[in-house]
Design a protein around this motif. Sequence first.
Motif, PDB file in Angstrom:
ATOM      1  N   GLU A  94       8.970   5.372   1.790  1.00 24.73           N
ATOM      2  CA  GLU A  94       7.769   6.191   1.555  1.00 24.73           C
ATOM      3  C   GLU A  94       6.507   5.338   1.581  1.00 24.73           C
ATOM      4  OE1 GLU A  94       8.888   7.581  -2.258  1.00 24.73           O
ATOM      5  OE2 GLU A  94      10.189   9.168  -1.502  1.00 24.73           O
ATOM      6  N   SER A  95       6.578   4.180   2.259  1.00 24.17           N
ATOM      7  CA  SER A  95       5.459   3.233   2.210  1.00 24.17           C
ATOM      8  C   SER A  95       4.583   3.263   3.453  1.00 24.17           C
ATOM      9  CB  SER A  95       6.001   1.810   2.009  1.00 24.17           C
ATOM     10  OG  SER A  95       6.840   1.439   3.085  1.00 24.17           O
ATOM     11  N   VAL A  96       4.803   4.256   4.313  1.00 23.99           N
ATOM     12  CA  VAL A  96       3.985   4.389   5.529  1.00 23.99           C
ATOM     13  C   VAL A  96       3.421   5.796   5.584  1.00 23.99           C
ATOM     14  CG1 VAL A  96       3.914   4.217   8.046  1.00 23.99           C
ATOM     15  CG2 VAL A  96       5.463   2.747   6.746  1.00 23.99           C
ATOM     16  N   SER A  97       2.100   5.885   5.726  1.00 23.77           N
ATOM     17  CA  SER A  97       1.438   7.178   5.872  1.00 23.77           C
ATOM     18  C   SER A  97       0.317   7.041   6.891  1.00 23.77           C
ATOM     19  CB  SER A  97       0.883   7.658   4.531  1.00 23.77           C
ATOM     20  OG  SER A  97      -0.150   6.796   4.088  1.00 23.77           O
ATOM     21  N   GLU A  98      -0.306   8.129   7.229  1.00 27.19           N
ATOM     22  CA  GLU A  98      -1.431   8.070   8.175  1.00 27.19           C
ATOM     23  C   GLU A  98      -2.571   7.297   7.533  1.00 27.19           C
ATOM     24  OE1 GLU A  98      -2.522  11.938   9.443  1.00 27.19           O
ATOM     25  OE2 GLU A  98      -0.610  12.326  10.454  1.00 27.19           O
ATOM     26  N   PRO A  99      -3.336   6.537   8.339  1.00 29.11           N
ATOM     27  CA  PRO A  99      -4.450   5.746   7.771  1.00 29.11           C
ATOM     28  C   PRO A  99      -5.555   6.642   7.239  1.00 29.11           C
ATOM     29  CG  PRO A  99      -4.526   5.682  10.166  1.00 29.11           C
ATOM     30  CD  PRO A  99      -3.228   6.364   9.804  1.00 29.11           C
ATOM     31  N   GLN A 100      -6.240   6.161   6.210  1.00 26.84           N
ATOM     32  CA  GLN A 100      -7.392   6.894   5.679  1.00 26.84           C
ATOM     33  C   GLN A 100      -8.529   6.855   6.675  1.00 26.84           C
ATOM     34  OE1 GLN A 100      -8.283   5.085   1.906  1.00 26.84           O
ATOM     35  NE2 GLN A 100      -6.878   6.423   0.795  1.00 26.84           N
TER      36      GLN A 100
ATOM     37  N   PRO B 260      -6.843  -4.662   8.108  1.00 24.14           N
ATOM     38  CA  PRO B 260      -5.684  -3.892   8.578  1.00 24.14           C
ATOM     39  C   PRO B 260      -5.437  -2.689   7.666  1.00 24.14           C
ATOM     40  CG  PRO B 260      -5.178  -6.235   8.426  1.00 24.14           C
ATOM     41  CD  PRO B 260      -6.478  -6.035   7.735  1.00 24.14           C
ATOM     42  N   SER B 261      -4.990  -1.594   8.274  1.00 25.56           N
ATOM     43  CA  SER B 261      -4.591  -0.426   7.482  1.00 25.56           C
ATOM     44  C   SER B 261      -3.080  -0.400   7.276  1.00 25.56           C
ATOM     45  CB  SER B 261      -5.029   0.863   8.183  1.00 25.56           C
ATOM     46  OG  SER B 261      -4.378   0.983   9.449  1.00 25.56           O
TER      47      SER B 261
ATOM     48  N   ARG C 105      -1.253  -6.615  -8.622  1.00 25.47           N
ATOM     49  CA  ARG C 105      -2.350  -7.306  -9.311  1.00 25.47           C
ATOM     50  C   ARG C 105      -3.703  -6.733  -8.898  1.00 25.47           C
ATOM     51  NH1 ARG C 105       0.653 -11.976  -7.890  1.00 25.47           N
ATOM     52  NH2 ARG C 105      -0.833 -12.426  -6.209  1.00 25.47           N
ATOM     53  N   MET C 106      -3.823  -6.368  -7.610  1.00 25.56           N
ATOM     54  CA  MET C 106      -5.087  -5.883  -7.066  1.00 25.56           C
ATOM     55  C   MET C 106      -5.298  -4.384  -7.296  1.00 25.56           C
ATOM     56  SD  MET C 106      -4.614  -8.012  -3.505  1.00 25.56           S
ATOM     57  CE  MET C 106      -5.937  -7.194  -2.615  1.00 25.56           C
ATOM     58  N   GLY C 107      -4.271  -3.712  -7.809  1.00 28.17           N
ATOM     59  CA  GLY C 107      -4.376  -2.262  -7.983  1.00 28.17           C
ATOM     60  C   GLY C 107      -4.401  -1.526  -6.656  1.00 28.17           C
ATOM     61  N   LEU C 108      -3.765  -2.119  -5.651  1.00 23.53           N
ATOM     62  CA  LEU C 108      -3.755  -1.547  -4.307  1.00 23.53           C
ATOM     63  C   LEU C 108      -2.681  -0.468  -4.224  1.00 23.53           C
ATOM     64  CD1 LEU C 108      -4.956  -1.990  -1.393  1.00 23.53           C
ATOM     65  CD2 LEU C 108      -2.986  -3.476  -0.986  1.00 23.53           C
ATOM     66  N   ARG C 109      -3.073   0.712  -3.768  1.00 27.25           N
ATOM     67  CA  ARG C 109      -2.124   1.819  -3.687  1.00 27.25           C
ATOM     68  C   ARG C 109      -1.415   1.823  -2.333  1.00 27.25           C
ATOM     69  NH1 ARG C 109      -5.216   7.026  -4.289  1.00 27.25           N
ATOM     70  NH2 ARG C 109      -6.713   5.840  -3.035  1.00 27.25           N
ATOM     71  N   ILE C 110      -0.086   1.860  -2.393  1.00 24.93           N
ATOM     72  CA  ILE C 110       0.760   1.933  -1.196  1.00 24.93           C
ATOM     73  C   ILE C 110       1.403   3.317  -1.178  1.00 24.93           C
ATOM     74  CG2 ILE C 110       2.826   0.988  -0.072  1.00 24.93           C
ATOM     75  CD1 ILE C 110       2.170  -1.704  -1.414  1.00 24.93           C
ATOM     76  N   PRO C 111       1.309   4.053  -0.092  1.00 25.59           N
ATOM     77  CA  PRO C 111       0.721   3.724   1.219  1.00 25.59           C
ATOM     78  C   PRO C 111      -0.712   4.222   1.395  1.00 25.59           C
ATOM     79  CG  PRO C 111       1.973   5.734   1.406  1.00 25.59           C
ATOM     80  CD  PRO C 111       2.059   5.326  -0.035  1.00 25.59           C
ATOM     81  N   GLN C 112      -1.317   4.794   0.328  1.00 20.93           N
ATOM     82  CA  GLN C 112      -2.634   5.419   0.501  1.00 20.93           C
ATOM     83  C   GLN C 112      -3.677   4.442   1.032  1.00 20.93           C
ATOM     84  OE1 GLN C 112      -0.703   5.552  -2.161  1.00 20.93           O
ATOM     85  NE2 GLN C 112      -0.578   7.636  -3.027  1.00 20.93           N
ATOM     86  N   GLU C 113      -3.667   3.211   0.508  1.00 22.98           N
ATOM     87  CA  GLU C 113      -4.667   2.222   0.932  1.00 22.98           C
ATOM     88  C   GLU C 113      -4.103   1.179   1.892  1.00 22.98           C
ATOM     89  OE1 GLU C 113      -7.713   1.644  -2.630  1.00 22.98           O
ATOM     90  OE2 GLU C 113      -5.626   1.479  -3.318  1.00 22.98           O
ATOM     91  N   LEU C 114      -2.805   1.032   1.915  1.00 22.56           N
ATOM     92  CA  LEU C 114      -2.178   0.092   2.848  1.00 22.56           C
ATOM     93  C   LEU C 114      -0.739   0.530   3.083  1.00 22.56           C
ATOM     94  CD1 LEU C 114      -2.533  -2.647   4.406  1.00 22.56           C
ATOM     95  CD2 LEU C 114      -1.367  -3.719   2.445  1.00 22.56           C
ATOM     96  N   SER C 115      -0.417   0.809   4.342  1.00 19.03           N
ATOM     97  CA  SER C 115       0.973   1.108   4.695  1.00 19.03           C
ATOM     98  C   SER C 115       1.729  -0.214   4.863  1.00 19.03           C
ATOM     99  CB  SER C 115       1.033   1.929   5.982  1.00 19.03           C
ATOM    100  OG  SER C 115       0.610   3.258   5.742  1.00 19.03           O
ATOM    101  N   VAL C 116       2.993  -0.224   4.463  1.00 13.02           N
ATOM    102  CA  VAL C 116       3.773  -1.475   4.438  1.00 13.02           C
ATOM    103  C   VAL C 116       5.168  -1.245   5.000  1.00 13.02           C
ATOM    104  CG1 VAL C 116       4.826  -3.226   2.946  1.00 13.02           C
ATOM    105  CG2 VAL C 116       2.516  -2.385   2.440  1.00 13.02           C
ATOM    106  N   ILE C 117       5.619  -2.191   5.829  1.00 16.43           N
ATOM    107  CA  ILE C 117       7.007  -2.258   6.275  1.00 16.43           C
ATOM    108  C   ILE C 117       7.476  -3.708   6.103  1.00 16.43           C
ATOM    109  CG2 ILE C 117       8.613  -2.082   8.226  1.00 16.43           C
ATOM    110  CD1 ILE C 117       6.931   0.144   9.368  1.00 16.43           C
TER     111      ILE C 117
END
Length: 338
Positions: free
Chosen positions: A331-337, A242-243, A262-274
Amino acid sequence: MKKPTIDDVARQAGVSKSTVSQFLNRRYEFMSEATRKRIADVVAELGYKPSSIARSLKQNRTHTIGVVVADIRYTLSIECIRAIESELARFGNRVMICNADENPDQESLHIEALLERKVDGLILFPTGHRSTVYARLAEWGGPHVFLDRLVAGVVAPSLLLDNELAARLAVEEFARRGHTRIGLLSLPLGPEAITPRKERLAGYRRAMEEAGLPVRPEWIGSAPMEGIGAELARMLALPEPPSAMLAANDIALAELLKAANRMGLRIPQELSVIGIDDAEFARIYNPVITTIRQSAYAMGKQAVKLILASLEEEPAVPVTYRYPPELVEGESVSEPQR
């Protein structure tokens, strides 16, 4: 010195005892502002304090409302309790709060203990797993209101979020930003899942289908709180991950954000979240998390109004009130990569 009585207050204020009684019980409908002020001044001057025991015996009430919370950790539970306590205090009532910790046996014990203490009414966030737990309420016959959850086979006034619409708002926001691979992360789902979880899953599925987006089982994660991070890692390791991710409540969102760190996951660049529930921490996280807000404070106030109205007038009609959700942009939702 002799302790002042209601007769002393009435005599000095130049009103009847019944008028003083109405003032003390905050029934001001047929009382002028001047009369209210005069009685208040006399009460303060004499230091008069009504006997709660005598008042309870006379009215056959304890002026205490019991609250049984399924899980006090939820943002909704905390906000509702704040409203309940504040609203009850306005009308000279107290509150007794018990936490069932999602255990129906514990919930049943709390209900029995509160009824033994002669509470005037009950507000429950039901665990919802066994309808037999609530058979005691029908036997008791006092006013009670359900918050946040419904229980199959149990009829009671119930106040809760329009959960399907909440999930729909999130899916529509993701789709508006161009996401087609949208996941859902929730606490345990299944046949015995509580009302919000079942309804939010149904709303997610329906919104995805209506938007023409694929609903894939592997994009739906469900686990206890301590397993949310592992479920997120599983979904992100898929060949087509999922993106965007909808966290179905505040606990799922908190665990998702911990795992992302923990995973170093960038929000929202790598995963948008709501997230659903508009938890306070969502506004101090960097970036600020987009959330779906529910009217928790209003729900708590309305629960008190229903209980008090049932005590003074006719019992509340056992209907279900649904509160509309609201999208709170962060600011946690952006266009998918690409």
